[in-house]
Scaffold this active site. Structure first.
Site, PDB file in Angstrom:
ATOM      1  N   PHE A  87       0.846  -1.191   0.000  1.00  0.00           N
ATOM      2  CA  PHE A  87       0.000   0.000   0.000  1.00  0.00           C
ATOM      3  C   PHE A  87       0.881   1.240   0.000  1.00  0.00           C
ATOM      4  O   PHE A  87       2.076   1.189   0.322  1.00  0.00           O
ATOM      5  CB  PHE A  87      -0.943   0.001   1.208  1.00  0.00           C
ATOM      6  CG  PHE A  87      -0.230   0.090   2.544  1.00  0.00           C
ATOM      7  CD1 PHE A  87       0.035   1.308   3.140  1.00  0.00           C
ATOM      8  CD2 PHE A  87       0.192  -1.070   3.189  1.00  0.00           C
ATOM      9  CE1 PHE A  87       0.706   1.385   4.358  1.00  0.00           C
ATOM     10  CE2 PHE A  87       0.859  -1.006   4.408  1.00  0.00           C
ATOM     11  CZ  PHE A  87       1.114   0.234   4.985  1.00  0.00           C
ATOM     12  N   CYS A  88       0.284   2.364  -0.386  1.00  0.00           N
ATOM     13  CA  CYS A  88       0.982   3.653  -0.377  1.00  0.00           C
ATOM     14  C   CYS A  88      -0.066   4.744  -0.218  1.00  0.00           C
ATOM     15  O   CYS A  88      -1.228   4.463   0.086  1.00  0.00           O
ATOM     16  CB  CYS A  88       1.803   3.839  -1.652  1.00  0.00           C
ATOM     17  SG  CYS A  88       0.820   3.790  -3.165  1.00  0.00           S
ATOM     18  N   THR A  89       0.304   5.980  -0.417  1.00  0.00           N
ATOM     19  CA  THR A  89      -0.606   7.100  -0.155  1.00  0.00           C
ATOM     20  C   THR A  89      -1.827   7.095  -1.063  1.00  0.00           C
ATOM     21  O   THR A  89      -2.967   7.140  -0.591  1.00  0.00           O
ATOM     22  CB  THR A  89       0.133   8.435  -0.305  1.00  0.00           C
ATOM     23  OG1 THR A  89       1.297   8.422   0.509  1.00  0.00           O
ATOM     24  CG2 THR A  89      -0.766   9.601   0.104  1.00  0.00           C
TER      25      THR A  89
ATOM     26  N   GLY B 203      -1.923   5.078  -4.232  1.00  0.00           N
ATOM     27  CA  GLY B 203      -2.022   3.900  -5.065  1.00  0.00           C
ATOM     28  C   GLY B 203      -0.964   3.739  -6.135  1.00  0.00           C
ATOM     29  O   GLY B 203      -0.707   2.626  -6.601  1.00  0.00           O
TER      30      GLY B 203
ATOM     31  N   ILE C 118      -3.993   4.765   0.863  1.00  0.00           N
ATOM     32  CA  ILE C 118      -4.400   5.081   2.237  1.00  0.00           C
ATOM     33  C   ILE C 118      -5.522   6.113   2.256  1.00  0.00           C
ATOM     34  O   ILE C 118      -6.461   6.018   3.046  1.00  0.00           O
ATOM     35  CB  ILE C 118      -3.191   5.608   3.036  1.00  0.00           C
ATOM     36  CG1 ILE C 118      -2.091   4.561   3.084  1.00  0.00           C
ATOM     37  CG2 ILE C 118      -3.610   6.031   4.442  1.00  0.00           C
ATOM     38  CD1 ILE C 118      -0.721   5.128   3.435  1.00  0.00           C
TER      39      ILE C 118
END
Length: 244
Positions: free
Chosen positions: A177-179, A181, A206
């Site tokens: 996952f990241c901020t 996508g 997120i």
């Protein structure tokens, strides 16, 4: 009450062999709208966050969607009481997110998208290795419970961490996952290219998770760093009902 400033974040991996010629008319459109923010263009696609009045943002999106390659461009919206950018930049890059790993090509293959509402069930399974694809200074502000921190200072360091830590034979299921996508999407493309089979990533990142998953059910801990003057966001900063 809806805040007056719309912040639109979007990206798309799509072949853009003519990306250099797109810059000037796009910058003119942004300045005329007007909006402020940052747009990156590369042969692999577009990555952007822009902010302004709703009609101004919509004018830029209409300009982009007039190109068939961006016709289905997906946008994640947020609202703020002021524009969190000082100027408008449209830059030409080698990559729209710099991983520096040619094998990672989301235009060919990516991991399985997991909707925010299904994320808790996935990462709660014992055989799923969960990796935060962001940089260490972002992870320090907040992350998902039990997620691994690669300890990177730049996204381009992630391939080395994956090489040193993961084994396709031993780690059968990996979730990233990241901020928003884009980084985890590119990272899953890399893992697939390196022989991993069951690779997942959080759709919308997120920020979409904070938007869609009630805080009482959330496995998120802390705040989410964002790359503008807002600094960081938490559940209380992200409305659960999408505004228009």
């Amino acid at each position: 009450m809806t805040a007056p400033i719309r912040i639109a974040a979007f990206y798309k991996f799509v072949p853009l062999p003519d990306y250099e010629s797109l810059r000037a008319p796009l910058l003119l459109c942004c300045e005329s709208a007007p909006v402020r923010g940052s747009i990156l263009l590369a042969t692999e696609g577009i990555n952007a966050t822009i902010a302004g009045a709703g009609s101004a943002v919509e004018a830029v999106l209409a300009h982009l969607r007039a190109d068939p390659r961006f016709a289905n461009l997906a946008v994640r919206d947020a609202w703020h009481d002021s524009i969190p950018f000082r100027r408008m930049k449209v830059r030409l890059k080698k990559e729209i997110v710099a991983l520096k790993a040619p094998a990672a090509d989301p235009r060919r293959q990516v991991g399985e998208y997991i909707e925010p509402e299904d994320w808790n069930a996935l990462i709660g399974q014992d055989d799923v290795l969960v990796i935060d694809a962001r940089n260490h200074y972002e992870v320090q502000l907040g992350s998902f419970r039990g997620a691994r921190d690669p300890g990177t200072e730049a996204f381009s360091e992630l391939p080395r961490y994956l090489d040193e830590t993961l084994d396709a034979e031993r780690h059968k299921r990996v979730a990233l996952f990241c901020t928003g996508g884009i980084r985890c999407e590119k990272a899953t493309a890399l893992l697939l290219a390196r022989g991993f089979d069951q690779v997942y990533h959080l759709r919308g990142g997120i920020l979409r998770y904070l938007e869609r998953v009630p805080s009482a059910e959330s496995l998120w801990q802390g705040e989410c760093f964002v790359f503008d003057e807002r600094g960081a966001l938490s559940h209380v900063d992200v409305p659960t009902d999408r505004q228009t």
